[in-house]
Design an enzyme around this catalytic site. Structure first.
Site, PDB file in Angstrom:
ATOM      1  N   LYS A   6       3.874 -46.897  16.912  1.00 19.19           N
ATOM      2  CA  LYS A   6       2.904 -47.392  15.920  1.00 19.19           C
ATOM      3  C   LYS A   6       2.073 -48.536  16.533  1.00 19.19           C
ATOM      4  O   LYS A   6       0.859 -48.600  16.366  1.00 19.19           O
ATOM      5  CB  LYS A   6       3.623 -47.888  14.667  1.00 19.19           C
ATOM      6  CG  LYS A   6       4.251 -46.795  13.821  1.00 19.19           C
ATOM      7  CD  LYS A   6       3.198 -45.850  13.243  1.00 19.19           C
ATOM      8  CE  LYS A   6       3.791 -44.828  12.293  1.00 19.19           C
ATOM      9  NZ  LYS A   6       2.795 -43.894  11.758  1.00 19.19           N
ATOM     10  N   TYR A  13      10.101 -45.770  17.802  1.00 20.05           N
ATOM     11  CA  TYR A  13       9.223 -45.434  16.666  1.00 20.05           C
ATOM     12  C   TYR A  13       8.216 -46.562  16.434  1.00 20.05           C
ATOM     13  O   TYR A  13       7.007 -46.342  16.387  1.00 20.05           O
ATOM     14  CB  TYR A  13      10.045 -45.188  15.396  1.00 20.05           C
ATOM     15  CG  TYR A  13       9.202 -45.279  14.146  1.00 20.05           C
ATOM     16  CD1 TYR A  13       9.318 -46.361  13.288  1.00 20.05           C
ATOM     17  CD2 TYR A  13       8.260 -44.296  13.857  1.00 20.05           C
ATOM     18  CE1 TYR A  13       8.519 -46.468  12.173  1.00 20.05           C
ATOM     19  CE2 TYR A  13       7.460 -44.397  12.738  1.00 20.05           C
ATOM     20  CZ  TYR A  13       7.590 -45.497  11.898  1.00 20.05           C
ATOM     21  OH  TYR A  13       6.782 -45.608  10.793  1.00 20.05           O
ATOM     22  N   SER A  23       3.170 -49.379  10.248  1.00 20.76           N
ATOM     23  CA  SER A  23       4.451 -49.735   9.630  1.00 20.76           C
ATOM     24  C   SER A  23       4.804 -51.182   9.933  1.00 20.76           C
ATOM     25  O   SER A  23       4.474 -51.699  11.006  1.00 20.76           O
ATOM     26  CB  SER A  23       5.550 -48.813  10.197  1.00 20.76           C
ATOM     27  OG  SER A  23       6.830 -49.300   9.867  1.00 20.76           O
TER      28      SER A  23
HETATM   29  C1  WQD Z   1      16.833 -50.490   3.982  1.00 18.36           C
HETATM   30  C2  WQD Z   1      18.072 -51.348   3.833  1.00 18.36           C
HETATM   31  C3  WQD Z   1      19.703 -50.984   5.567  1.00 18.36           C
HETATM   32  C4  WQD Z   1      20.627 -46.844   4.390  1.00 18.36           C
HETATM   33  C5  WQD Z   1      12.867 -47.972   7.781  1.00 18.36           C
HETATM   34  C6  WQD Z   1      11.945 -47.929   8.962  1.00 18.36           C
HETATM   35  C7  WQD Z   1      10.564 -48.358   8.548  1.00 18.36           C
HETATM   36  C8  WQD Z   1      10.073 -47.538   7.385  1.00 18.36           C
HETATM   37  C9  WQD Z   1      11.062 -47.609   6.233  1.00 18.36           C
HETATM   38  C10 WQD Z   1       8.708 -45.778   8.297  1.00 18.36           C
HETATM   39  C11 WQD Z   1      18.566 -51.922   5.169  1.00 18.36           C
HETATM   40  C12 WQD Z   1      20.254 -50.552   4.212  1.00 18.36           C
HETATM   41  C13 WQD Z   1      20.080 -48.114   4.462  1.00 18.36           C
HETATM   42  C14 WQD Z   1      21.999 -46.696   4.060  1.00 18.36           C
HETATM   43  C15 WQD Z   1      22.188 -49.073   3.862  1.00 18.36           C
HETATM   44  N1  WQD Z   1       9.877 -46.194   7.770  1.00 18.36           N
HETATM   45  N2  WQD Z   1      20.846 -49.203   4.202  1.00 18.36           N
HETATM   46  N3  WQD Z   1      22.734 -47.822   3.812  1.00 18.36           N
HETATM   47  O1  WQD Z   1      15.430 -49.670   7.915  1.00 18.36           O
HETATM   48  O2  WQD Z   1      14.174 -51.198   6.282  1.00 18.36           O
HETATM   49  O3  WQD Z   1      12.978 -49.291   7.334  1.00 18.36           O
HETATM   50  O4  WQD Z   1      12.334 -47.157   6.748  1.00 18.36           O
HETATM   51  O5  WQD Z   1       7.697 -46.408   8.438  1.00 18.36           O
HETATM   52  O6  WQD Z   1       9.716 -48.173   9.640  1.00 18.36           O
HETATM   53  O7  WQD Z   1      12.417 -48.860   9.910  1.00 18.36           O
HETATM   54  O8  WQD Z   1      14.722 -48.840   5.616  1.00 18.36           O
HETATM   55  O9  WQD Z   1      15.881 -47.630   3.816  1.00 18.36           O
HETATM   56  O10 WQD Z   1      16.709 -47.361   6.214  1.00 18.36           O
HETATM   57  O11 WQD Z   1      17.098 -49.522   5.015  1.00 18.36           O
HETATM   58  O12 WQD Z   1      22.878 -50.081   3.645  1.00 18.36           O
HETATM   59  O13 WQD Z   1      22.561 -45.561   3.988  1.00 18.36           O
HETATM   60  O14 WQD Z   1      19.143 -50.538   3.338  1.00 18.36           O
HETATM   61  O15 WQD Z   1      20.696 -51.646   6.346  1.00 18.36           O
HETATM   62  O16 WQD Z   1      19.082 -53.215   4.914  1.00 18.36           O
HETATM   63  P1  WQD Z   1      14.420 -49.844   6.835  1.00 18.36           P
HETATM   64  P2  WQD Z   1      16.128 -48.234   5.163  1.00 18.36           P
END
Ligand code: WQD
Length: 332
Positions: free
Chosen positions: A152, A148, A124
Site C-alpha cells: 500500500k 501487505y 490502509s
Molecule cells: C482487530 C483487533 C486483534 C481477530 C487488519 C489489517 C488492516 C485492515 C483491517 C485491510 C486486534 C484482535 C482479531 C481475532 C482478536 N485490513 N483480534 N481475535 O489487525 O487491526 O487490521 O484488518 O486494510 O490493514 O491490518 O484488524 O480485525 O484483524 O484485529 O483478538 O480472531 O482484534 O488482535 O486487536 P487489524 P483485525
C-alpha cells in the site's frame, strides 16, 4: 460521474458501488472474483434498482482495462482491487507485490492509454505501522511492518510520483482504519472465503454457531483493558467517504491523503460486549497469546477528512455490530 470500481464486488467495493449509485453516479465494476461471490452483483442491483455493468477480469490485463475504460467513457477509477490479509502477505509476499503493485502499474498504463486522469485509491492505516503518537493524523510517519502494508505504501509513492510528473493527473488517497458492519438491507456484508482473519467476521461466525469460540489475541497490551484497541468504522460511512472524495476530486491539487475513521478506539472486549448485545447471546472466547505483528492501539484524528471532504463517520459501534449480525443471520 462515470466511475470504474476495480474490486467492485468485494466487501468495500459493493458498499461503495451502492453509495455511488444512490448519489447519482454511473458505476461499472471490474472484478476477478478471487475474494468475492458473483451473487453479490444481483444483490447490489436489487438495492440500487437497476443493472450494474460488471466485467470479469483482472487489473493486470491492461488491454481489457483499457477497453473497459474506453467503452464506458470512464472519468474516474476507484482502485479497490488487491489482496489484503496481513498474515497471508507474510507467507506469500510475491503474490502481494504481483497483485497489488504490478496490478496498479497495469491499471495506470491502461488509464494513460485511455486518457483517464482521476483516481481514488484504497489505502490502509497499516502504512503507519506501530503508532508513534495517537490519534494518528495524515502527517504521521509511514513505517509498515508487513508486506501487505508495504504494497500500500509503495503504491501511494508510485501514485505521488505519477501525479508529480503529470499535472493533469489527480489522485485522492484514502487510508481506511477498520471497516466493519453491513448495508442496512442485510444483502451486502463481510463474508470472506475461509476462516476470517479479522475480528468482526470471526465473531459473527461464533455468534451464528459456525465457529466454536473466539481467541482474543492478548490481554497484556498497554490499553484500558489490556486488549487491542482499534478505530472501527461502519462500512457504509466508509462508502459515503468515497462519494465525498469523488465530489472533492475536481477541487484537489493533485495528490491528497485522508484518513477515514471515526477517531474513537474500542478494545476487543468492548467490541465483544457490544456484539453480545446486538446478537442477544454470549460470545464464548478465550484469551490467548498475542498475534505476531499486532499493535496495541490505532485510531485516527478524523479532522482533515471532516473539514476538507465535508464528511464524518457517524454510525456507532452498536450499529456496526447490529448490522453485522443482521447480515450474518441472513447467510445461515
Ligand atoms: C482487530 C483487533 C486483534 C481477530 C487488519 C489489517 C488492516 C485492515 C483491517 C485491510 C486486534 C484482535 C482479531 C481475532 C482478536 N485490513 N483480534 N481475535 O489487525 O487491526 O487490521 O484488518 O486494510 O490493514 O491490518 O484488524 O480485525 O484483524 O484485529 O483478538 O480472531 O482484534 O488482535 O486487536 P487489524 P483485525
Amino acid at each position: 460521474m462515470t466511475v470504474l470500481l476495480t474490486g467492485g464486488t468485494g466487501y468495500i467495493g459493493s458498499h461503495t458501488a451502492t453509495a455511488l449509485s444512490e448519489a447519482g453516479h454511473e458505476v461499472i465494476l471490474l472484478d476477478n472474483f478471487c475474494n468475492s461471490h458473483r451473487a453479490i452483483l444481483e444483490r447490489l442491483e436489487k438495492i440500487v434498482g437497476k443493472s450494474v455493468p460488471c466485467i470479469e477480469g483482472d487489473v493486470r490485463d491492461t488491454a481489457l482495462v483499457k477497453r473497459t475504460l474506453q467503452e464506458y467513457g470512464v472519468e474516474v477509477v476507484i482502485h479497490l482491487a488487491g489482496l489484503k490479509a496481513v498474515g497471508e502477505s507474510v507467507k506469500t509476499p510475491l503474490n502481494y507485490y504481483e497483485n497489488n503493485v504490478h496490478g496498479t502499474l497495469s491499471l495506470l498504463r491502461a488509464m494513460d492509454e485511455a486518457d483517464v486522469n482521476n483516481m481514488i485509491f484504497s489505502s490502509s492505516a497499516t502504512v503507519y505501522g506501530d503508532p508513534q503518537y495517537l490519534p494518528i493524523d495524515e502527517d504521521h510517519p509511514l513505517a509498515p511492518t508487513n508486506p501487505y502494508g508495504r504494497t500500500k505504501l509503495y503504491i501511494e509513492q508510485i501514485l505521488e510520483d505519477h501525479v508529480r510528473a503529470n499535472d493533469n493527473i489527480k489522485v485522492v488517497n484514502l487510508r481506511y482504519f477498520n471497516p466493519v458492519g453491513s448495508h442496512s438491507s442485510a444483502l451486502l456484508g463481510e463474508d470472506p472465503r475461509g476462516i476470517p482473519n479479522n475480528l468482526m467476521p470471526f465473531m459473527a461466525r461464533v455468534a451464528s454457531g459456525e465457529l466454536k469460540e473466539l481467541s482474543v489475541f492478548g490481554d497484556d497490551y498497554p490499553t484500558m483493558d489490556g486488549t487491542g484497541v482499534r478505530d472501527y468504522i461502519h462500512v457504509v460511512d466508509l462508502a459515503e467517504g468515497h462519494v465525498a472524495a469523488l465530489e472533492f476530486l475536481p477541487r484537489s491539487t493533485g495528490f491528497e491523503t485522508f484518513n477515514l475513521g471515526t477517531g474513537s478506539g474500542f478494545s476487543v472486549l468492548q467490541v465483544i460486549q457490544s456484539y453480545e448485545v446486538a446478537c442477544g447471546k454470549k460470545i464464548p472466547y478465550q484469551i490467548v497469546k498475542r498475534r505476531p505483528g499486532d499493535i496495541a492501539s490505532c485510531y485516527t484524528d478524523p479532522n482533515k477528512a471532516n473539514a476538507v471532504l465535508k464528511w464524518k463517520a457517524n454510525r456507532s459501534l452498536s450499529e456496526m455490530c447490529l448490522s453485522s449480525w443482521d447480515f450474518q443471520r441472513r447467510l445461515n
